[in-house]
Each structure stands twice: as C-alpha cells, then as structure tokens.
Design a protein around this motif. Sequence first.
Motif, PDB file in Angstrom:
ATOM      1  N   SER A 491       0.833   2.842   3.902  1.00  0.00           N
ATOM      2  CA  SER A 491       0.935   2.170   2.605  1.00  0.00           C
ATOM      3  C   SER A 491      -0.124   1.082   2.485  1.00  0.00           C
ATOM      4  O   SER A 491      -0.824   0.983   1.463  1.00  0.00           O
ATOM      5  N   TRP A 514       5.379  10.451   6.183  1.00  0.00           N
ATOM      6  CA  TRP A 514       4.342  10.462   5.139  1.00  0.00           C
ATOM      7  C   TRP A 514       3.913  11.903   4.858  1.00  0.00           C
ATOM      8  O   TRP A 514       3.546  12.647   5.758  1.00  0.00           O
ATOM      9  N   CYS A 667      13.813   7.654   0.443  1.00  0.00           N
ATOM     10  CA  CYS A 667      12.683   8.561   0.216  1.00  0.00           C
ATOM     11  C   CYS A 667      12.113   8.325  -1.178  1.00  0.00           C
ATOM     12  O   CYS A 667      12.851   8.381  -2.166  1.00  0.00           O
ATOM     13  N   ALA A 668      10.822   8.058  -1.266  1.00  0.00           N
ATOM     14  CA  ALA A 668      10.138   7.891  -2.548  1.00  0.00           C
ATOM     15  C   ALA A 668       9.180   9.054  -2.762  1.00  0.00           C
ATOM     16  O   ALA A 668       8.339   9.338  -1.903  1.00  0.00           O
ATOM     17  N   VAL A 689       4.192   3.683  -3.187  1.00  0.00           N
ATOM     18  CA  VAL A 689       4.482   4.227  -1.851  1.00  0.00           C
ATOM     19  C   VAL A 689       5.245   3.232  -0.982  1.00  0.00           C
ATOM     20  O   VAL A 689       6.002   3.629  -0.083  1.00  0.00           O
ATOM     21  N   SER A 690       5.079   1.945  -1.249  1.00  0.00           N
ATOM     22  CA  SER A 690       5.767   0.950  -0.419  1.00  0.00           C
ATOM     23  C   SER A 690       7.231   0.761  -0.823  1.00  0.00           C
ATOM     24  O   SER A 690       7.928  -0.081  -0.254  1.00  0.00           O
ATOM     25  N   ALA A 692       9.344   3.104  -0.283  1.00  0.00           N
ATOM     26  CA  ALA A 692      10.079   3.975   0.644  1.00  0.00           C
ATOM     27  C   ALA A 692      10.435   3.238   1.931  1.00  0.00           C
ATOM     28  O   ALA A 692       9.637   2.471   2.464  1.00  0.00           O
ATOM     29  N   THR A 696       7.702   8.775   2.436  1.00  0.00           N
ATOM     30  CA  THR A 696       6.955   8.802   1.178  1.00  0.00           C
ATOM     31  C   THR A 696       6.351  10.188   1.006  1.00  0.00           C
ATOM     32  O   THR A 696       5.749  10.730   1.946  1.00  0.00           O
TER      33      THR A 696
END
Length: 739
Positions: A491, A514, A667-668, A689-690, A692, A696
């Motif tokens: 991230s 990731w 989870c993103a 992204v940050s 998660a 991610t």
Amino acid sequence: MNESPQYLRGRVETLFHASPGFSAGRLKDENDRRVTFAGKVVAAVGEQVILQGAWVNHPKYGKQFQADTLTHDLDLSVEGLAHYLANNPAFVGLGPVKAKRIAQTFGRNFGRAIVENPEAVAKAGPITIAAARNIQTEWLRHQAINAAATELSAFGLTHHQVRSLIDKYGNDAVSIIKSDPYLIVRDIRGFGFKRVDAIARKVGVPKEFPPRVRAGIIDCLDDALDQGHTWIEEADLIERANKLLVMDSLQSREIIEMELSGLISKGVLACDSYDGRFLISRADIRTMERDVEQWLRGGDKDHPSVLDMLGVWQKVHDGELCSALNPQQRAAVVAALTHQITVISGGAGSGKTFTVGDLTIVLDEHGLVVVLAAPTGKAAKRLEQIVGKEAFTIHRLLGFNGHEWSRGPDDPIDADVVIIDETSMVDLHLAWRLLRAIDHDKTAIVFVGDHNQLPPVGPGDLLRDMIHTGIVPGVVLTDVVRQAGELKENSTAILRGTVARTSAQVDARGRRPWYLIDEFTDPWDVRRFLRDLYETVLADKLGYDLLDDIQLLTPKRKDILGVDDLNIELQSLVQRKLWGVETPAVPQGRRPAFLLHDKVIQRRNNYDLGIMNGSIGRVLELLPHGDLRVRFDNAEVTLCRADGDLDDLQLAYALTIHQCQGSEFPCAVVIVHKSHSFMHSQNLFYTGVSRAKQTTIVIGDRWGVRNCATKKANDERSTFLGLWRKGSEAASIKEALNG
C-alpha cells in the motif's frame, strides 16, 4: 368594485407579462370564454387556477379581472373528495355514504359551497347544520395552509419539502417564495441554484433580478467550498457567476460586481487582500479559519502539564519508557508530551495507532485524563479496539444533538489530553467546533492522521496545512515497521509510484494479502470478472463473508463501474446467492428498492435517530408504508419514508473510496480503471488499498493502474491556512537572499 370577492376559474393560455410580483395574461374559463386578467400574482402558462378578486374596467385595456390572489385548482375527483371528507377526523358526523353524496353533488365546487352555503351542504348529506358549520370552520382553518401547499407544490417540491417551508414561513410561505424563489436554495436541502432557477425563469423572473444574481454568486462560491476550498479569487468568482447566470446584457460583469460588493458590505461574504489579489470567502468560513489560526499559532507553547512531565518525556526519549517504539515513534510521543498542540502523521504500517497506544499508557500511568476521538463511528471503534480505551466520535464528544453543541468555551472538554485520530477527515467546520471546546491553558491536543490519504469531504485541509506550514510541532512517521506485513508495504509503495504484482505468499486458508488483476481494458470485462469473483471465489474459495468481510471500492458514483450501477448488480447477485431472492428490475434513473438483508450505509448525520454519516448497517425488517428496520453497529433503528429518513440511505455493497476513509475491512476490492482516469491520483489509490486489514484485490487495466499510481493529485486546496506555507517559504527565500 363589489365589496365581496369574486372568483374566476380557468386555464392560463397566454402571459403578456410575468415577474415575481405581477402577472398579466389571458385564460380560458369554465365556459370556454377567453378572459383577460392582471394582478399581484404569479401565473404560468398551462396552469389550472382559481383567481380571487373583482371585475374592473381598465382605462387602457378595458374589462378585465383584477386578481388579488391565485390558487392552483386541485380539481379533486368525486372519489378523492369523498375519501378526504370521510376520513378526516376533524369532520365529525360525516361517514362514507354521506361524504360520497356531498362529493357527487358539489364535486370540485365543494370548497366554494362549504364556505358560501353550508346549508346546501347539510341538505345534500344529509347532515345537521351544526356538522356542516363544523366542516366549514375546519375547512377555513386549513384553507390557508392548503392553498399555500398547493401553490408551493407547483414549484416541483415534495410534500416533505412543502411542509418544511410552511413550518418555516407559515402562511406567508407562498408570498415569500414568490418574491424571492431563490430562498428555496438556502432553506430546502437538495434544491440547488440551477433547479430553482429553472422554476423561477418559468414564472418570469428576469435574468437581472438582484436576488437571482446574488444567489448565483453564492452558488459559485458554495461550489468552491464543495471542492474543499475556503476562498476563491474575485476575478475567478465573477467569471464563474457570469457563465452561470447567462445575462443578456453587456454590463453583466458590472451587475455581478455590484451585487458582490453588496454581499460583502452586508457581511454575507468577506474579502481579503493577499499579494495583490482579492480573495472572496463566506464570512462565517473566514471567521472560523481566523479562529483556527489563532488557536494553532499557540500550539508550540509548553504542554499544560509540562512541569509534571519533564522527567517522563526524557525517559521516553532515552527509551526507558515506550521501549517497543522505534526512534521516530518515540520522538512523536516526546512531542506530544512537550507541546500544547502536536500533529503525528504517517502512512500505512508506520505504527501511528501503536504509538498512540503507548502515549495513552504513559499519560494514564501518570494520572492524566486522556480522551480519544475520531471523526466517524467506524474510526472511533477501530481506535478503541486497538488502544483498548473508550473512544468517541468528535460530534458525540462535543455533545452535538443535531441542533446544538453543548461543549464550547463556556463548557470545555474536561481532559488533560485530547487525542484525535483520522485527522485527514476533519474539515474546517469540525476543527473550529473542536478547538473552541478546548481550554488551551489546561488541555493539550494531539492530532493523528495520514496526510497521504484523501482530504476531507468538507472545506479545509487541516492535517496537511498543519504539516506543510509547520505551524504546529509534529512528527511524520516515514518508516514502515517490520510487523506491518506485505499488505501495508504494498500500500505504501503506491506513494512511490510502484504497484506490486500478486503476492506469492499464501496463508492456510488459501488467501494472499495482495492481488493485482490488471488485464481488463473493457470496463464490461471488469463487471463480468466481479460477478465471477462474488459468485465463486470470495466466499466459496477464500472463506470471506460477502456482507461483513468484503467491501467493493470505486472512485466515482456514476457509469458502469460506478457505485450506483455496481450496487444494483451486487444486490441482485448477493440476494440470489445467499437467500434465493430475485430482485425486481430497476427503471433507468431510479434507485433500487431496499430488500431484506441488504447492506446499507447512512449518508448524513441523523442525530434524532443516533446514526452518523458513514455508518454501515443491515436491513432487518421491511415495514408497512415503505419503512425499514435497520441494524447499525448493534443499534437497531426504524427509518420512516414519510420523514425523509430513506433519502439518506444507500446500498453499501459498493462504496466510493472517499466514503470509506476511516474504515477498515478484512478484504477490500478496489477498482482502478482508465475510465476513471480524470479522478485518478496516488492519494486515491493509496486510500483505497489501505482500507484492507487482510487482503486487497485491485482490478482494472494496466494503463489505468499505472496512471493512478504515478499521477500526483491536483487537489491542493485554496485555504487561508495554506497561504501561510507560501508566506513562510517567501520569508525563507528573502532571508537566504539577505544572508
């Protein structure tokens, strides 16, 4: 002229003149006769109206109807009138059968009959004359409000909005709005200048009408506020207003300048001169920023408890206390123990919250009262879980009940130290409210946040302004701690323009921290991949709960990869997959209906119900009349459609990245695609992204991902606080030249 008023009913065919205070034209009456009318009323072509006034012989225009009042003809059906009469509890002694007889007898002439001849109404029922006179009394009592509501509805207002205006202005609502329809922009949420202007132009408001020009100027300034700025240059403001107002005059700019000067002289707007430029701001915004400046400029003075803490911060500095922290983190704690105001910033994995935890322990152990707070409920809850101490939303800390703030200069926050997390989300309004509730001779304040994230939704940019100007002592944590892991490292790498490929590391559940899938140039391919991801992978293979664990994030609301369309798609998919429910089709431009189990988000603070903007919930029950029972963070509330509660509710399967600041999810799933390139920036990508905690998943195309990771945000905000940075830079250059 007769003393008793006369009535003329018909449809307006032509207008010879129309303005906010006068109309003249021709209508076709009930007998298909064309009649000329004039008066201090507002009419529009095509409207069915009832004019009250008198017949006159005008010396120039001949016989015409002089109108004193205008109401819109409700033209009730027999069935509608019968239902209304029978079901109104104020109309005692009138049941369904008698109500229908009266409706059939008088039809749309009932209003005139009950006022002028209640005996005839009594006979038609039949009902007693006492009952008829009771109906007459109630009808007249509500007539003014009914007439006002009818006329206001012609402006395209909903029932709820009409009631809001009547509650505010009473029976004068119509005359006030007709004299200046642009008041709707100020007083009714959801009605912007362009929408009201279209209505006003239809009723003949001139383009040069002064309230219109003033409303246009303020709308342009408010648009700048919506973009986060606290001021706009005068020349830019005049240019924007000139484009918005489109006046048919060579003197349009002079007219705008004159009205702008008037707004400044009346104290509605403020004007500051800076470096040869004139900066225009809302007067209240200008006052708030000046107050914030005064408070922050005292931030480098000693901590109110510094005499008690001298030995403590020395032990922290030497590592005797907070030994688990790295040197940067200990320096941040020392700064917080030393100064009255401190800022601590750092990226993902830099250990900000861990640092706050150790700082809190030190303060607690030495008998100081510490209060933790954050802008949103989600952020406060996360802070509470990590630090192990109760945390509040800033609104709750300040005692805001939706109307008033109980905390302020006369009743400041009772604490030795106040720590504010997620300061990147704090706008000027909230910063002002917070700082005015601090006793700066007693209480220290520590601002914590990540200046790499997106700026706040509202005007101002407090965190970045504090860091860039250096007005407040602070520390920026730049080292990613070893415990952060690959997710945090990847991230943070985005801030250097680097996007990592899919992780090689796989845990026992088959999850990677990731994923990068950047092969879809066609946005429809992204949609198809998302369907497969939700249908067969996220829950079935990775073991994530589709509602509680997964959050889909995207930059914008509209288009095929926007929040609105994705929510419709995911609602259908999740409802079918989890509960076997087939969702109804959603007409173009309409919102989807809320269904049982739906994931939803509150989009505005509702203090009456105690649910805050950004709160995510689950629909528990579908109630009569379209009402919903929803659970937010273990608190269950009923949202009433009639009260407008559902206007602030949105499906939350997909959210904008901005909506999710301050939140974290296991989870993103983040969409980064070239179709959103005009919104792309490192800060946007990084913020997404940050969010998660464990995994991610980035989905998009190769060009879009690279563009988003390397594009520097062009979102520097025009703030008065930001001018200090430029001023201090200029002073440094001047000093260097003189040296």
